[in-house]
Design a protein around this motif. Structure first.
Motif, PDB file in Angstrom:
ATOM      1  N   ALA A   1      40.825  29.722  37.455  1.00  0.00           N
ATOM      2  CA  ALA A   1      42.382  29.741  37.174  1.00  0.00           C
ATOM      3  C   ALA A   1      42.205  30.985  38.129  1.00  0.00           C
ATOM      4  O   ALA A   1      43.393  30.997  38.885  1.00  0.00           O
ATOM      5  N   GLY A   2      40.970  31.693  38.541  1.00  0.00           N
ATOM      6  CA  GLY A   2      41.615  33.230  39.961  1.00  0.00           C
ATOM      7  C   GLY A   2      41.657  32.874  40.564  1.00  0.00           C
ATOM      8  O   GLY A   2      42.448  32.946  41.553  1.00  0.00           O
ATOM      9  N   ALA A   3      40.876  31.650  41.162  1.00  0.00           N
ATOM     10  CA  ALA A   3      40.727  31.288  42.709  1.00  0.00           C
ATOM     11  C   ALA A   3      41.849  30.813  42.868  1.00  0.00           C
ATOM     12  O   ALA A   3      42.185  30.255  44.250  1.00  0.00           O
TER      13      ALA A   3
ATOM     14  N   TRP B   1      45.125  31.074  40.519  1.00  0.00           N
ATOM     15  CA  TRP B   1      45.959  32.374  40.957  1.00  0.00           C
ATOM     16  C   TRP B   1      46.270  32.999  41.106  1.00  0.00           C
ATOM     17  O   TRP B   1      47.344  33.792  41.621  1.00  0.00           O
ATOM     18  N   TRP B   2      44.571  33.996  41.265  1.00  0.00           N
ATOM     19  CA  TRP B   2      44.450  35.401  41.554  1.00  0.00           C
ATOM     20  C   TRP B   2      43.761  35.264  43.155  1.00  0.00           C
ATOM     21  O   TRP B   2      42.611  35.260  42.739  1.00  0.00           O
ATOM     22  N   PRO B   3      44.107  34.485  43.964  1.00  0.00           N
ATOM     23  CA  PRO B   3      42.796  33.931  45.305  1.00  0.00           C
ATOM     24  C   PRO B   3      42.111  36.070  45.920  1.00  0.00           C
ATOM     25  O   PRO B   3      41.426  35.871  46.160  1.00  0.00           O
ATOM     26  N   ILE B   4      43.086  36.943  45.746  1.00  0.00           N
ATOM     27  CA  ILE B   4      42.376  37.744  46.769  1.00  0.00           C
ATOM     28  C   ILE B   4      41.517  39.377  45.105  1.00  0.00           C
ATOM     29  O   ILE B   4      40.769  39.704  45.570  1.00  0.00           O
ATOM     30  N   GLY B   5      41.008  38.311  43.866  1.00  0.00           N
ATOM     31  CA  GLY B   5      41.287  38.996  42.932  1.00  0.00           C
ATOM     32  C   GLY B   5      39.477  38.399  42.807  1.00  0.00           C
ATOM     33  O   GLY B   5      38.750  39.125  41.733  1.00  0.00           O
ATOM     34  N   GLY B   6      38.862  38.053  43.440  1.00  0.00           N
ATOM     35  CA  GLY B   6      37.425  38.420  43.038  1.00  0.00           C
ATOM     36  C   GLY B   6      36.271  39.201  42.850  1.00  0.00           C
ATOM     37  O   GLY B   6      37.126  40.104  43.700  1.00  0.00           O
ATOM     38  N   GLY B   7      35.388  39.721  41.967  1.00  0.00           N
ATOM     39  CA  GLY B   7      35.049  40.599  42.258  1.00  0.00           C
ATOM     40  C   GLY B   7      33.895  40.253  43.548  1.00  0.00           C
ATOM     41  O   GLY B   7      33.045  41.387  43.864  1.00  0.00           O
ATOM     42  N   VAL B   8      33.298  39.548  44.630  1.00  0.00           N
ATOM     43  CA  VAL B   8      32.546  39.858  45.784  1.00  0.00           C
ATOM     44  C   VAL B   8      33.410  38.867  46.687  1.00  0.00           C
ATOM     45  O   VAL B   8      34.574  37.888  46.494  1.00  0.00           O
ATOM     46  N   TYR B   9      32.764  39.381  47.826  1.00  0.00           N
ATOM     47  CA  TYR B   9      33.410  38.363  49.419  1.00  0.00           C
ATOM     48  C   TYR B   9      32.637  38.091  49.741  1.00  0.00           C
ATOM     49  O   TYR B   9      31.307  39.246  50.047  1.00  0.00           O
ATOM     50  N   CYS B  10      32.301  36.559  50.783  1.00  0.00           N
ATOM     51  CA  CYS B  10      31.174  36.178  51.266  1.00  0.00           C
ATOM     52  C   CYS B  10      32.253  36.075  52.580  1.00  0.00           C
ATOM     53  O   CYS B  10      33.069  35.702  52.743  1.00  0.00           O
ATOM     54  N   ILE B  11      31.686  36.104  53.790  1.00  0.00           N
ATOM     55  CA  ILE B  11      32.405  36.747  55.817  1.00  0.00           C
ATOM     56  C   ILE B  11      31.884  35.567  56.732  1.00  0.00           C
ATOM     57  O   ILE B  11      30.715  36.428  56.656  1.00  0.00           O
ATOM     58  N   SER B  12      31.778  34.953  57.432  1.00  0.00           N
ATOM     59  CA  SER B  12      30.943  34.645  58.501  1.00  0.00           C
ATOM     60  C   SER B  12      32.152  34.712  59.438  1.00  0.00           C
ATOM     61  O   SER B  12      33.631  34.329  59.129  1.00  0.00           O
TER      62      SER B  12
ATOM     63  N   ASP C   1      34.467  35.682  45.108  1.00  0.00           N
ATOM     64  CA  ASP C   1      33.613  34.677  43.973  1.00  0.00           C
ATOM     65  C   ASP C   1      33.881  35.776  42.791  1.00  0.00           C
ATOM     66  O   ASP C   1      34.444  37.007  42.914  1.00  0.00           O
ATOM     67  N   CYS C   2      33.527  34.890  42.091  1.00  0.00           N
ATOM     68  CA  CYS C   2      32.919  36.011  40.504  1.00  0.00           C
ATOM     69  C   CYS C   2      34.495  36.397  39.872  1.00  0.00           C
ATOM     70  O   CYS C   2      34.477  37.919  39.890  1.00  0.00           O
ATOM     71  N   TYR C   3      35.188  35.793  39.420  1.00  0.00           N
ATOM     72  CA  TYR C   3      36.575  36.673  39.147  1.00  0.00           C
ATOM     73  C   TYR C   3      36.427  36.849  37.766  1.00  0.00           C
ATOM     74  O   TYR C   3      36.982  37.386  36.912  1.00  0.00           O
ATOM     75  N   VAL C   4      34.962  36.457  37.143  1.00  0.00           N
ATOM     76  CA  VAL C   4      35.069  36.544  35.619  1.00  0.00           C
ATOM     77  C   VAL C   4      34.777  38.081  35.003  1.00  0.00           C
ATOM     78  O   VAL C   4      34.190  38.927  35.986  1.00  0.00           O
ATOM     79  N   PRO C   5      35.012  38.958  34.057  1.00  0.00           N
ATOM     80  CA  PRO C   5      35.048  40.573  34.391  1.00  0.00           C
ATOM     81  C   PRO C   5      33.021  40.691  34.343  1.00  0.00           C
ATOM     82  O   PRO C   5      32.485  40.315  33.818  1.00  0.00           O
TER      83      PRO C   5
END
Length: 270
Positions: free
Chosen positions: A196-198, A200-211, A175-179
């Motif tokens: 758009a980031g989710a 076209w650029w799914p690995i470019g999110g600023g933060v990640y969440c994992i369960s 998440d958080c694809y915004v600069p």
């Protein structure tokens, strides 16, 4: 319990202050959506959130006992995440909001979480993604200030650590694809990048969440392969006439001297 690392204590407090900034509130709001959905269907008796008491990450969970522990002075239970005051296999859910980013030994934190979790227990964590605009900003700021001084662990690395400890990743999201812009007005202009980031650029999110779920290998008793015994034939004497000792045309009658043994199958006694 005595805190084993004062630098981790200072980092946790500094990150809590940053979360109250406009950029920190943006991150916390985006992550709260994931945590609310992830903890809603996790059942058990004891849930634990490590650090960041200002974030109500367990509000959607329905466990009767929800604990808050960590290095922050605002936590009711003050302890180091690598020395949790709980017995082994006693907690059903553990929440780690950026705990791995600001602790000097993140792998030790995960090992301690694995120790206190029950089999099939769940850990839900978040962190900053180094492969993003946020990671590039961190390099530009030379890892100074908050949150740029964090470790920014990559998603594959965290998943590998979890797998080595016997966890199975069941959900992950970036998440958080915004600069990471300080002004809210500028962030609003780049709001289109979230969708758009989710895509076209799914690995470019600023933060990640994992369960992830703690899996424990079970044991199955291997019994001997018993097989039912097959019936064994027993030899029985049957009278057969000796044709060589009688003249041609004479009726064939069995003689005692010409008796030959022939085997016929019979059932064995059990």
């Amino acid at each position: 319990m005595q805190v084993s690392n004062e630098s981790a204590n200072r980092s946790s407090a500094a990150f809590a202050d940053w979360l109250r900034s406009p950029l920190g509130e943006y991150v916390a709001t985006r992550e709260q959506v994931f945590f609310d959905r992830a903890v809603a269907d996790v059942f058990g008796y004891y849930a634990l959130q490590l650090d960041q008491p200002a974030l109500p990450l367990l509000r959607s969970n329905r466990m009767p006992t929800r604990l808050l522990a960590g290095l922050s002075a605002a936590c009711p239970l003050h302890c180091d995440p690598v020395q949790l005051p709980f017995p082994a296999a006693s907690i059903d859910l553990v929440i780690l909001p950026h705990t791995l980013d600001f602790h000097p030994d993140p792998r030790a934190v995960l090992r301690e979480v694995e120790r206190v979790l029950v089999p099939e227990g769940r850990v839900i964590l978040s962190g900053f993604n180094p492969w993003s605009l946020w990671g590039a900003t961190r390099l530009g700021k030379r890892r100074r200030g908050m949150p740029w001084q964090g470790q920014f662990l990559s998603v594959p690395r965290v998943k590998d650590w979890l797998a080595l400890l016997g966890f199975e990743t069941t959900a992950s999201q970036l998440d958080c694809y915004v600069p990471p812009l300080l002004r809210a007005g500028w962030r609003d202009k780049f709001a289109f990048m979230e969708k758009a980031g989710a895509r076209w650029w799914p690995i470019g999110g600023g933060v990640y969440c994992i369960s992830a779920v703690k899996r424990v290998r079970g044991m199955r008793l291997i019994t001997p392969g018993w097989k039912k015994a097959k019936p064994v034939g027993r030899a029985v004497a049957v009278g057969v006439p000796d044709r060589r000792s009688q003249p041609a045309g004479a009726p064939t009658t069995p003689k005692q001297t010409g008796v030959t043994a022939r085997a016929t199958p019979t059932q064995t006694d059990n």
